[in-house]
Design a protein around this motif. Structure first.
Motif, PDB file in Angstrom:
ATOM      1  N   GLN A 104       0.833  -1.204   0.000  1.00 20.70           N
ATOM      2  CA  GLN A 104       0.000   0.000   0.000  1.00 20.70           C
ATOM      3  C   GLN A 104       0.868   1.254   0.000  1.00 20.70           C
ATOM      4  OE1 GLN A 104      -3.348  -0.226  -0.309  1.00 20.70           O
ATOM      5  NE2 GLN A 104      -3.183   1.982  -0.605  1.00 20.70           N
ATOM      6  N   ASN A 108       1.277   4.599  -2.567  1.00 25.75           N
ATOM      7  CA  ASN A 108       1.294   6.022  -2.210  1.00 25.75           C
ATOM      8  C   ASN A 108       2.483   6.735  -2.833  1.00 25.75           C
ATOM      9  OD1 ASN A 108      -0.885   5.414  -0.671  1.00 25.75           O
ATOM     10  ND2 ASN A 108       0.159   5.564   1.293  1.00 25.75           N
ATOM     11  N   CYS A 217      -7.392  18.003   5.993  1.00 25.32           N
ATOM     12  CA  CYS A 217      -8.126  17.963   4.752  1.00 25.32           C
ATOM     13  C   CYS A 217      -8.978  16.704   4.778  1.00 25.32           C
ATOM     14  CB  CYS A 217      -7.170  17.931   3.582  1.00 25.32           C
ATOM     15  SG  CYS A 217      -5.905  16.709   3.798  1.00 25.32           S
ATOM     16  N   SER A 218     -10.140  16.849   4.312  1.00 23.41           N
ATOM     17  CA  SER A 218     -11.006  15.675   4.347  1.00 23.41           C
ATOM     18  C   SER A 218     -10.607  14.728   3.240  1.00 23.41           C
ATOM     19  CB  SER A 218     -12.454  16.111   4.163  1.00 23.41           C
ATOM     20  OG  SER A 218     -12.541  16.923   3.021  1.00 23.41           O
ATOM     21  N   SER A 219     -10.625  13.481   3.536  1.00 18.88           N
ATOM     22  CA  SER A 219     -10.288  12.508   2.502  1.00 18.88           C
ATOM     23  C   SER A 219     -11.510  11.659   2.207  1.00 18.88           C
ATOM     24  CB  SER A 219      -9.129  11.640   2.977  1.00 18.88           C
ATOM     25  OG  SER A 219      -9.453  11.067   4.208  1.00 18.88           O
ATOM     26  N   GLY A 220     -11.569  11.240   0.983  1.00 21.01           N
ATOM     27  CA  GLY A 220     -12.747  10.505   0.580  1.00 21.01           C
ATOM     28  C   GLY A 220     -12.716   9.048   0.948  1.00 21.01           C
TER      29      GLY A 220
ATOM     30  N   LYS B  24      -8.417   1.957   8.603  1.00 21.11           N
ATOM     31  CA  LYS B  24      -6.981   2.018   8.391  1.00 21.11           C
ATOM     32  C   LYS B  24      -6.659   2.653   7.039  1.00 21.11           C
ATOM     33  CE  LYS B  24      -3.007  -0.823   9.365  1.00 21.11           C
ATOM     34  NZ  LYS B  24      -2.497  -2.173   9.464  1.00 21.11           N
ATOM     35  N   LEU B  26      -8.504   4.675   5.449  1.00 24.17           N
ATOM     36  CA  LEU B  26      -8.851   6.091   5.543  1.00 24.17           C
ATOM     37  C   LEU B  26      -7.693   6.885   6.131  1.00 24.17           C
ATOM     38  CD1 LEU B  26     -12.463   6.728   6.816  1.00 24.17           C
ATOM     39  CD2 LEU B  26     -11.365   7.487   4.726  1.00 24.17           C
ATOM     40  N   LEU B  28      -4.631   6.113   6.290  1.00 21.45           N
ATOM     41  CA  LEU B  28      -3.500   6.091   5.364  1.00 21.45           C
ATOM     42  C   LEU B  28      -3.655   7.160   4.296  1.00 21.45           C
ATOM     43  CD1 LEU B  28      -2.459   2.461   4.457  1.00 21.45           C
ATOM     44  CD2 LEU B  28      -0.974   4.404   4.877  1.00 21.45           C
ATOM     45  N   GLN B  29      -4.885   7.217   3.797  1.00 20.40           N
ATOM     46  CA  GLN B  29      -5.152   8.196   2.735  1.00 20.40           C
ATOM     47  C   GLN B  29      -4.979   9.616   3.249  1.00 20.40           C
ATOM     48  OE1 GLN B  29      -8.986   7.160   1.249  1.00 20.40           O
ATOM     49  NE2 GLN B  29      -8.133   6.028  -0.474  1.00 20.40           N
ATOM     50  N   ARG B  30      -5.418   9.807   4.479  1.00 24.95           N
ATOM     51  CA  ARG B  30      -5.312  11.140   5.036  1.00 24.95           C
ATOM     52  C   ARG B  30      -3.837  11.533   5.179  1.00 24.95           C
ATOM     53  NH1 ARG B  30      -4.941  13.192   9.908  1.00 24.95           N
ATOM     54  NH2 ARG B  30      -5.579  15.366  10.125  1.00 24.95           N
TER      55      ARG B  30
END
Lengths: 220, 490
Positions: A104, A108, A217-220, B24, B26, B28-30
């Motif tokens: 993962q 990124n 920041c909001s993430s989807g 998790k 989420l 990570l994305q943040r």
């Protein structure tokens, strides 16, 4: 500018910078040490140990100097990632095939690298520790199709049993040489006005928004 | 009934693991989003820098290869300079002798380095005259800014780093500026003098105009600059700025606006000075190569450039870095706060793996990686970017040597090949070393080095070490916020 080919037309020497990315325990250090192993035995190891390594190669009659930049996998050192990989010709993104999180992470980084450096950087996605195939958590198909979808090449390696590493670096070097040669041709064709702005950094808005580190920041 | 219940539990558990996985992803994305934002800001800055460099090079190319029809002012200047060189060679024999000597031994690097240092010692040679003229010009642009103390910013005393670090080094008795806490502004007469002398000359006046007494006044300036302490009078205490917190809270909205504007102006000024310095050094190098064509090989050119830079930067560095410190004041303050907070930290506190430092409480007054810290502090001693860079490289090497040593204590059978320090280990240790150095001005030194590092060094060991240092400092800056604790010790 800095990277790419230097030197006279005849005895051309390429200087390439390669960044090494990967989470803590994926074995990127062993990987690169394995690659530069001979140097190790000769006690020619650089005094920065595995953090920064150089290797001289000769590929199809052309000399290549590789500078391999290791980066810290920990989040907290990530803020200055871009200054590590600026001017990079290649990136090696390592994950552990037994650890899905590490894959993962690779995804990124791929996004970040593509965003920062465009398509000129040669990406290698490397599934390390194939000696532990029975504990595999990232499927070969998934990894390979992901790599293809982002224009990267996928490799299987094991630093432990010394597998796939030579091939990985050799292949990467060839690809970087191709990219550099294509760039030269472009330059030669009189596209000089854009040639110096190499490494395809996209032009962005003038004002740097001084975003604080904790910017939410909001993430989807 | 009996069967259904466990099944529901199983379902619930499955649902729960799914949910956990989702949360998790989420987070990570943040994290990624945040990283991207930070990275983008950084990238924008870089982008601008590269753009500036490109523009600068283009301007220079334009100047150099301007249509041969009309002679540009710069070409004219170049010609005048070269004429001066020829004139000088009429009057002096040594250039001819050296040239002949080198022609006989074209590969002797020692001979060439002797020539360069001899050239740099001849103050009446056009190269040296040009060097001084450029130094004056840069100094005159730096002086008004560095000498001025912002009323609202006494928080960060600008100390001469070498003085702070080596209070025991003997100083010339006549120049005890530091102890009296004299500031730059007290000698404004000197600068004004320089101003009046040079304002008119800033246009394309040939360097032959430099008269003897100006040279003398420069000797003064040079001495002045190298000896001077940048301490504002009020901070006569030599210890770390203990007045940091008390002085800077009374800032109203207006003030902050003014500060912002001031900062922007400062940044612009810094940018243009950096550009001028690059142009000056380039011009010096080309005049040097024009004067001694034998130096125009890749290897000798580097040597030549290194010597020119050393002569050029050394007297200017403290003034130059003072400007960088003004621009990076906020970062330095953050760094200082972290350094204060972590002044007694142990390597483990910043995430250095246990195997890489000795656990037993060591000898009184010493701590792990102390030798690397000492090495790092030497960075302030030199006034030349290349030397400073070498010092940073030595610091990182020292870290690797120490780490190796400590690991061998832990596992006696460890051979060097089984494991080696990678960036995952290096950066925490480097952060620790930076913290222990207690020198927030490292931030500005590194920012300045980034501007003046040669492009050829960027992808090499020097570039790697500087990048790592900056990365570690950025982490140190963030430490006092307590936001980013070391993640799982590996």
């Amino acid at each position: 500018m800095a990277a790419g080919g230097t030197g006279g037309n005849g005895g051309k020497t390429y200087s390439f910078k390669v960044v090494l990315l990967g989470e803590g325990c994926v074995g990127k250090t062993s990987l690169v040490l394995r690659y530069c192993e001979n140097k190790f035995n000769d006690k020619h190891i650089t005094t920065l140990q595995a953090s920064f390594l150089t290797k001289k190669l000769n590929i199809t009659g052309k000399r290549v100097n590789l500078a391999i930049w290791d980066t810290a996998g920990q989040e907290r050192f990530h803020a200055l990632g871009p200054i590590y990989y600026r001017d990079s010709n290649g990136a090696i993104l390592v994950y552990d095939i037994t650890d899905e999180d590490s894959f993962q992470k690779v995804k990124n980084w791929v996004k970040e690298l593509r965003k920062m450096l465009g398509n000129e950087i040669c990406l290698c996605i490397v599934g390390n520790k194939i000696d532990l195939d029975k504990d595999r958590h990232v499927s070969v198909e998934e990894a390979e199709s992901y790599a293809e979808s982002v224009g990267a090449k996928h490799y299987h390696t094991s630093a432990k049993i010394s597998k796939g590493i030579e091939e990985l670096f050799l292949d990467l070097c060839k690809r970087m040489m191709d990219t550099a040669q294509a760039e030269e041709r472009l330059k030669g064709n009189g596209a000089s006005q854009s040639a110096s702005g190499r490494r395809g950094v996209q032009i962005v808005d003038d004002e740097p928004q001084a975003t604080p580190a904790g910017g939410c920041c909001s993430s989807g | 009934m009996m069967k259904r219940k466990p099944r529901r539990q199983v379902e619930l558990r499955a649902y729960w693991t799914k949910l956990k996985a989702f949360v998790k992803t989420l987070s990570l994305q943040r994290q990624m989003m945040e990283n991207l934002i930070i990275a983008k800001a950084r990238q924008d800055a870089l982008q601008r820098k590269m753009e500036e460099r490109r523009l600068r090079l283009q301007e220079e190319a334009n100047r150099r290869f301007a249509a041969s029809g009309a002679v540009t002012a710069e070409e004219q200047e170049q010609r005048t300079l070269y004429t001066n060189v020829l004139e000088y060679e009429q009057d002096h024999d040594w250039p001819k002798l050296w040239k002949a000597n080198i022609q006989e031994n074209p590969d002797s690097i020692t001979l060439v380095s002797h020539l360069v240092s001899y050239l740099l010692s001849q103050s009446d040679h056009p190269v040296m005259k040009l060097l001084r003229r450029h130094q004056y010009r840069i100094y005159n642009r730096l002086y008004p800014i560095v000498s001025k103390r912002f009323p609202q910013s006494p928080a960060l005393p600008l100390r001469a780093s070498h003085h702070m670090l080596h209070p025991e080094t003997p100083r010339k008795p006549t120049r005890t500026v530091s102890s009296s806490g004299q500031s730059f502004s007290t000698d404004s007469s000197l600068s004004r003098d320089l101003h009046t002398n040079y304002d008119d000359e800033d246009l394309e006046e040939p360097p032959t105009e430099v008269t003897v007494d100006r040279e003398n006044s420069f000797e003064d300036l040079e001495q002045f600059l190298t000896q001077l302490d940048w301490a504002p009078p009020h901070s006569s205490t030599d210890d770390t700025g203990s007045d940091t917190e008390t002085t800077c809270d009374a800032s109203s909205l207006d003030e902050s606006h003014i500060r912002e504007m001031e900062m922007r102006a400062l940044k612009e000024h810094l940018k243009s000075i950096v550009k001028d310095i690059h142009i000056a050094v380039d011009q010096l190098l080309s005049l040097c190569l024009l004067s001694f064509e034998c130096l125009n090989t890749a290897r000798f050119k580097d040597l030549c450039l290194a010597s020119i830079e050393e002569a050029f930067f050394t007297p200017l560095w403290s003034a130059l870095v003072a400007l960088f410190r003004k621009v990076n004041r906020d970062r330095e303050q953050a760094c200082e706060a972290s350094m204060k907070l972590y002044q007694d930290a142990l390597p483990g506190d910043v995430g250095v793996p246990l195997k890489l430092f000795p656990q037993d409480p060591c000898i009184q007054g010493s701590y792990p990686y102390e030798s690397a810290v000492h090495e790092l502090k030497l960075v302030f001693k030199d006034g030349c970017p290349q030397r400073k860079l070498e010092c940073i490289v030595r610091t990182l090497r020292q870290i690797c040597a120490c780490a190796e040593e400590y690991r061998c204590i832990h596992e006696a059978d460890a051979t060097p090949t089984t494991a080696a320090i990678g960036a995952d280990d290096l950066l925490p240790i480097l952060s620790f070393v930076a913290l222990r150095s207690q020198c927030p001005q490292l931030v500005s030194e590194c920012a300045a080095l980034e501007e003046f590092i040669h492009e050829g060094y960027l992808i090499g060991e020097e570039g790697y070490c500087l990048t790592s240092m900056q990365s570690a400092l950025a982490y140190v800056e963030s430490l006092h916020l307590g936001a980013q604790l070391p993640d799982a010790l590996t």
